[in-house]
Design an enzyme around this catalytic site. Structure first.
Site, PDB file in Angstrom:
ATOM      1  N   TRP B 277      -0.937  -3.726  -0.396  1.00 28.85           N
ATOM      2  CA  TRP B 277      -1.179  -3.537  -1.834  1.00 28.85           C
ATOM      3  C   TRP B 277      -0.199  -4.382  -2.653  1.00 28.85           C
ATOM      4  O   TRP B 277      -0.545  -4.929  -3.698  1.00 28.85           O
ATOM      5  CB  TRP B 277      -1.007  -2.045  -2.187  1.00 28.85           C
ATOM      6  CG  TRP B 277      -1.089  -1.762  -3.662  1.00 28.85           C
ATOM      7  CD1 TRP B 277      -2.214  -1.485  -4.383  1.00 28.85           C
ATOM      8  CD2 TRP B 277      -0.005  -1.713  -4.600  1.00 28.85           C
ATOM      9  NE1 TRP B 277      -1.904  -1.273  -5.711  1.00 28.85           N
ATOM     10  CE2 TRP B 277      -0.550  -1.416  -5.871  1.00 28.85           C
ATOM     11  CE3 TRP B 277       1.374  -1.907  -4.511  1.00 28.85           C
ATOM     12  CZ2 TRP B 277       0.221  -1.290  -7.022  1.00 28.85           C
ATOM     13  CZ3 TRP B 277       2.152  -1.786  -5.654  1.00 28.85           C
ATOM     14  CH2 TRP B 277       1.582  -1.479  -6.892  1.00 28.85           C
ATOM     15  N   HIS B 278       1.034  -4.505  -2.133  1.00 32.44           N
ATOM     16  CA  HIS B 278       2.055  -5.231  -2.884  1.00 32.44           C
ATOM     17  C   HIS B 278       1.771  -6.723  -2.959  1.00 32.44           C
ATOM     18  O   HIS B 278       2.143  -7.376  -3.930  1.00 32.44           O
ATOM     19  CB  HIS B 278       3.442  -5.007  -2.265  1.00 32.44           C
ATOM     20  CG  HIS B 278       3.994  -3.665  -2.580  1.00 32.44           C
ATOM     21  ND1 HIS B 278       3.687  -2.550  -1.840  1.00 32.44           N
ATOM     22  CD2 HIS B 278       4.810  -3.245  -3.569  1.00 32.44           C
ATOM     23  CE1 HIS B 278       4.305  -1.507  -2.369  1.00 32.44           C
ATOM     24  NE2 HIS B 278       4.986  -1.891  -3.410  1.00 32.44           N
ATOM     25  N   GLY B 279       1.154  -7.268  -1.965  1.00 30.87           N
ATOM     26  CA  GLY B 279       0.866  -8.690  -2.028  1.00 30.87           C
ATOM     27  C   GLY B 279       0.207  -9.185  -0.765  1.00 30.87           C
ATOM     28  O   GLY B 279       0.326  -8.578   0.296  1.00 30.87           O
TER      29      GLY B 279
END
Lengths: 316, 423
Positions: B277-279
């Site tokens: 989700w973060h990257g």
């Protein structure tokens, strides 16, 4: 606990009432013990250049050129010789006389004045491609609107709240605060009074010995200046040209490497309707072999004004 | 993007509520819309480049990434946050936990409320919609608390995070500059506090602004570095995201109700998805994977419990901190190779001191100490409830805000964008 709205209001008002004076006291306390920061000079420097570039005021005498001009010519020193005239130093770092610079000079001339003068400091660099790239002037011209507003109108606030780091505070406590022997004073007339407590006339020689490789003075560049001089003289603007004084060593180095021939430049300026002014480098001293020390800049500016005066006084 | 994503969920919410017979396909359509957008803008480049590499390995010379439209290279700011907010609305309606709102303005106000729009906290519809429907005027004390939160948020961001940034950025810009273990432990500790102060600072400002407008957002950070287990860390770090993943990924997968193995598997899936989700990069996946590994070890050996029972809670806190720091390396490093090189330097525990003590490093070190001190003071004030006298409490309150604003003004670092804006 059942607190009514009015008691909430009282709590809030009481706290806000005390917050402001306590904050002022803390700010004054911090300010008193804050270490010296170079950031203050950076703000002063930025504000100075934005003011020089974007101020809409026009002048009777505009002196333009590169750093030898902005550090070497003091309008303040010229005023006693030319009383009543308003004078601007329009010099920029590593500047050259390309169309942009010449047009910016035109914008600064008070065309409605009876006596109007442009003084060009023609160093070899100003007639080379590097100079004509006008990195400094173009950088200033591209300033964002918000930065301009900050620096022109909120300079004092930014200087008061100039930030410092804990490392700087630590250095201060250890007695190792930021100190420099090189000083620059930014004046309202565009002059940066510069002096070094430890002048060293050789320091600029090294950088200038490589500066003109593939970066020569060309006839085309000089021709552009000459054409502008013709245009200005037709508008009634008197134009002077001079070679800012440095040292014999620098003159010899520049003459041998840059393709600059003072006699040739002088002839072109005179042929275009300008007046050439000669100065003796022995009369002045520099701090790095290229730029005049503050006292010399003052003396030189006085001499420059004295040489201009007879021509300006002759204007009917 | 926001309008498109919002309209999908607003309409889907109503249709699911009114036509429960079709709620499964409707939910799939809604999730596909949201996740499809997220995939296109955030993950398509990464996934297709991985696919391309695999196909090259097996002999298929295809160029997929070059065919991705240029438009998909732009990452809309806050996409991960508002997509998750929007999805939670539909899922809650689907589960019967929320009645869809009839007022489209309420829905879009929920979705686009500016304080938390770009970097959280991820607010649930069932928390915010009732507040939007029953708007009450704010009280003076709420506004005061709002000011307090904003001042504290700015202190964390401008004073602490921005002053730690130069030290951290210099370290990670060239990982080969030194092999010193001490240097890399300091650099990663600096990053741990930078990201915490940066992100929780933003959240405090968002909560403060919301409070001044009459909204209440739940706390998103609760002194995470005081945790004595990784499980506790996730109950204290980015709470709105971890609870989102718990409620919408972990529990729907079966949670811990389908046996030990499934429980571990579900947790691993959740943590890896959370990292992703973060990257779109292997570094974030490894970061999530490492946390999953820590959690599994914790569940199997129950070491935090053993230490806590032996009055060695501080040892447990120290171990958790070390684990978190090692995981942060993957989060911050530019490449996997860089991260691995740093980890080797850190774990070699060498006595090498061949690094330059620059003003940035010294300054970063001082601000790290200050960050620890600030965190400790506020933790003690909160936990121990030290000040009991009401007048003294009021005076301390005013003095603390005045002090926070004043020192932030003078010790502000050079402005850096919020780290979580990139997500």
């Amino acid at each position: 606990m059942n607190l009514s709205t009015s008691s909430f209001k009282k709590i809030f008002q009481e706290r806000v009432f005390w917050l402001i004076p306590i904050m002022v006291l803390i700010i004054l306390f911090i300010k008193a013990f804050a270490p010296k920061s170079d950031e203050k000079r950076v703000i002063e420097n930025n504000s100075f250049w934005k003011h020089k570039t974007f101020d809409k005021k026009t002048y009777q005498i505009v002196i333009a050129g590169d750093s030898r001009v902005y550090r070497g010519v003091s309008p303040q020193a010229m005023i006693p010789v030319l009383p009543g005239m308003n004078i601007l130093n329009f010099g920029y770092g590593s500047a050259g006389f390309d169309n942009i610079m010449l047009n910016e000079i035109s914008k600064k001339i008070d065309l409605k004045a009876k006596q109007k003068v442009v003084v060009l400091g023609l160093t070899p660099l100003t007639l080379t491609q590097e100079g004509r790239n006008n990195y400094h002037l173009n950088y200033e011209l591209k300033t964002k609107r918000e930065e301009l507003i900050e620096l022109l109108y909120f300079k004092r606030a930014f200087q008061f709240f100039v930030p410092f780091t804990l490392d700087q505070m630590d250095q201060k406590l250890k007695g190792k605060e930021f100190q420099t022997t090189f000083h620059q004073e930014y004046t309202s007339t565009g002059w940066v009074a510069t002096y070094d407590e430890k002048p060293w006339e050789e320091s600029a020689i090294k950088s200038y010995s490589t500066r003109f490789i593939n970066n020569q003075v060309t006839e085309e560049n000089l021709l552009q200046v000459a054409n502008k001089i013709k245009e200005w003289t037709q508008q009634g603007v008197m134009v002077f040209g001079f070679r800012p004084p440095t040292t014999h060593k620098m003159v010899a180095l520049e003459d041998s490497l840059s393709g600059y021939n003072e006699q040739w430049v002088k002839t072109k300026i005179v042929e275009s309707g300008g007046i050439w002014l000669d100065f003796n480098v022995d009369d002045y001293s520099t701090y790095d072999g290229s730029h005049l020390q503050k006292e010399s800049a003052y003396r030189f500016s006085h001499d420059l004004a004295t040489k201009i005066k007879p021509f300006v006084s002759a204007i009917p | 993007m926001l309008i498109g994503s919002g309209l999908i969920d607003y309409i889907a919410g109503h249709l699911i509520y009114n036509y429960p017979k079709y709620k499964n396909p409707l939910l799939i359509i809604s999730l596909s819309g949201n996740l499809g957008t997220l995939f296109a803008f955030k993950y398509s480049r990464f996934i297709f480049s991985q696919l391309e590499s695999i196909l090259h390995l097996v002999g298929f010379q295809v160029t997929i990434t070059q065919n991705i439209p240029d438009f998909f290279y732009i990452l809309p700011i806050g996409i991960s946050f508002y997509t998750f907010q929007s999805m939670s609305y539909t899922i809650d309606v689907y589960k019967g936990d929320l009645k869809p709102t009839g007022n489209i303005f309420h829905f879009f106000a929920y979705l686009s409320l500016f304080p938390q729009l770009v970097a959280g906290p991820i607010v649930r519809a069932k928390t915010l919609l009732p507040q939007l429907i029953k708007m009450k005027p704010t009280t003076e004390i709420e506004r005061w608390h709002g000011v307090k939160l904003i001042a504290f948020g700015f202190l964390k961001k401008i004073l602490l995070a921005d002053n730690l940034a130069p030290m951290v950025n210099t370290a990670f810009a060239d990982v080969q500059q030194t092999h010193s273990s001490l240097y890399w432990w300091l650099a990663i500790l600096g990053f741990a506090f930078q990201i915490y102060c940066d992100f929780s600072g933003y959240n405090d400002i968002a909560r403060g602004l919301a409070k001044m407008m009459g909204f209440h957002f739940k706390m998103n950070f609760n002194h995470p570095y005081t945790s004595s287990s990784i499980k506790e860390f996730w109950q204290r770090w980015h709470i709105s995201l971890s609870t989102w993943f718990r409620d919408y990924v972990y529990i729907p997968l079966g949670g811990s109700h389908k046996g030990k193995f499934r429980s571990h598997l579900n947790m691993w899936i959740t943590m890896i998805v959370s990292g992703f989700w973060h990257g779109a990069s292997w570094n974030f996946i490894v970061w999530g994977w490492l946390h999953a590994l820590y959690l599994s070890i914790e569940r199997i050996f129950k070491w935090p419990l053993v230490l806590q029972k032996s009055d060695l809670k501080w040892v447990a806190t120290f171990i958790v901190m070390v684990q978190v720091l090692i995981a942060w390396v993957f989060f911050r490093a530019q490449t996997f190779t860089d991260a691995w090189s740093i980890i080797i330097n850190m774990l070699s525990f060498n006595t090498n001191l061949d690094f330059k003590i620059t003003p940035d490093l010294r300054n970063g070190f001082y601000f790290m100490i200050l960050a620890v001190a600030v965190e400790y003071v506020f933790y003690r004030i909160k936990i121990k409830n030290i000040i009991k006298n009401t007048t003294l409490l009021k005076v301390t309150d005013v003095f603390l805000i005045a002090l926070m604003i004043s020192i932030t003004l003078f010790l502000r670092g050079k402005g850096h964008e919020f780290i979580y804006f990139q997500f």
